[in-house]
Design a protein around this motif. Sequence first.
Motif, PDB file in Angstrom:
ATOM      1  N   ILE A  25       4.985   0.828  -4.129  1.00 54.37           N
ATOM      2  CA  ILE A  25       4.456   2.005  -3.695  1.00 54.37           C
ATOM      3  C   ILE A  25       4.106   1.721  -2.022  1.00 54.37           C
ATOM      4  N   GLY A  26       4.832   0.414  -1.609  1.00 53.60           N
ATOM      5  CA  GLY A  26       4.654   0.200  -0.295  1.00 53.60           C
ATOM      6  C   GLY A  26       3.399  -0.510   0.373  1.00 53.60           C
ATOM      7  N   PHE A  27       2.601  -1.074  -0.544  1.00 55.56           N
ATOM      8  CA  PHE A  27       1.419  -1.660  -0.140  1.00 55.56           C
ATOM      9  C   PHE A  27       1.699  -3.101   0.582  1.00 55.56           C
ATOM     10  N   VAL A  28       2.921  -3.649   0.406  1.00 51.08           N
ATOM     11  CA  VAL A  28       3.278  -4.757   1.081  1.00 51.08           C
ATOM     12  C   VAL A  28       3.869  -4.739   2.575  1.00 51.08           C
ATOM     13  N   ASP A  29       3.928  -3.389   2.716  1.00 46.86           N
ATOM     14  CA  ASP A  29       4.338  -3.111   4.118  1.00 46.86           C
ATOM     15  C   ASP A  29       3.319  -2.950   5.150  1.00 46.86           C
ATOM     16  N   GLU A  32       3.202   0.778   6.441  1.00 48.92           N
ATOM     17  CA  GLU A  32       2.697   1.775   5.636  1.00 48.92           C
ATOM     18  C   GLU A  32       1.076   1.513   5.851  1.00 48.92           C
ATOM     19  N   LEU A  33       0.417   0.328   5.658  1.00 47.85           N
ATOM     20  CA  LEU A  33      -0.935   0.162   5.521  1.00 47.85           C
ATOM     21  C   LEU A  33      -1.405   0.672   6.962  1.00 47.85           C
ATOM     22  N   ASN A  34      -0.948   0.374   8.033  1.00 53.49           N
ATOM     23  CA  ASN A  34      -1.323   0.709   9.328  1.00 53.49           C
ATOM     24  C   ASN A  34      -1.404   2.282   9.387  1.00 53.49           C
ATOM     25  N   ARG A  35      -0.502   2.940   8.700  1.00 52.53           N
ATOM     26  CA  ARG A  35      -0.392   4.508   8.781  1.00 52.53           C
ATOM     27  C   ARG A  35      -1.541   4.776   7.881  1.00 52.53           C
ATOM     28  N   MET A  44      -1.275   6.492   0.736  1.00 54.14           N
ATOM     29  CA  MET A  44      -1.827   5.104   0.472  1.00 54.14           C
ATOM     30  C   MET A  44      -3.410   5.474   0.019  1.00 54.14           C
ATOM     31  N   LEU A  45      -4.084   6.276   0.710  1.00 52.83           N
ATOM     32  CA  LEU A  45      -5.636   6.550   0.370  1.00 52.83           C
ATOM     33  C   LEU A  45      -5.497   7.388  -0.979  1.00 52.83           C
ATOM     34  N   LEU A  46      -4.473   8.320  -0.954  1.00 54.63           N
ATOM     35  CA  LEU A  46      -4.456   9.061  -2.413  1.00 54.63           C
ATOM     36  C   LEU A  46      -4.090   8.139  -3.612  1.00 54.63           C
TER      37      LEU A  46
END
Length: 138
Positions: A25-29, A32-35, A44-46
């Motif tokens: 889901i991209g949590f290690v990128d 992605e976290l910065n966005r 990510m918030l969703l």
Amino acid sequence: MRTRGALLLANIISGLALGFTLSNIGFVDYAELNRMFTFQDPRMLLSFAGAVVIIAAVFAVLRVRRTPGRVHAGVVIGAVLFGTGWAISGGCPAIPIAQLAGGYLPALVTIVGVVVGTRLCRWASGRYFKLDRGSCGL
């Protein structure tokens, strides 16, 4: 002994499933976290909101009732430090482990930060807040 082995196996499988899910889901990128933290991408918030809804439903089905405890002085400071560290490093305590497993070596710095932060929390909790060491996690 048989129960201990089964528990270890269950923990290993759960950890692998968590790492796989976080990666997919991209949590290690970090990007992605910065966005997410800069509100450029609500995905990510969703994901977080979906997780909260699912666990709330599970708690309702299982009839889990918890009475909230008293919030001590270190919670607000700790939450701000945790969020700041997460925003800067791109990972809460589970994320850098998955990042490291994916070959992202700068995650070692985050892991060291988590360990040092936990030690500082234990020290400050005992000295300034008169709390037990267990209130700091790890």
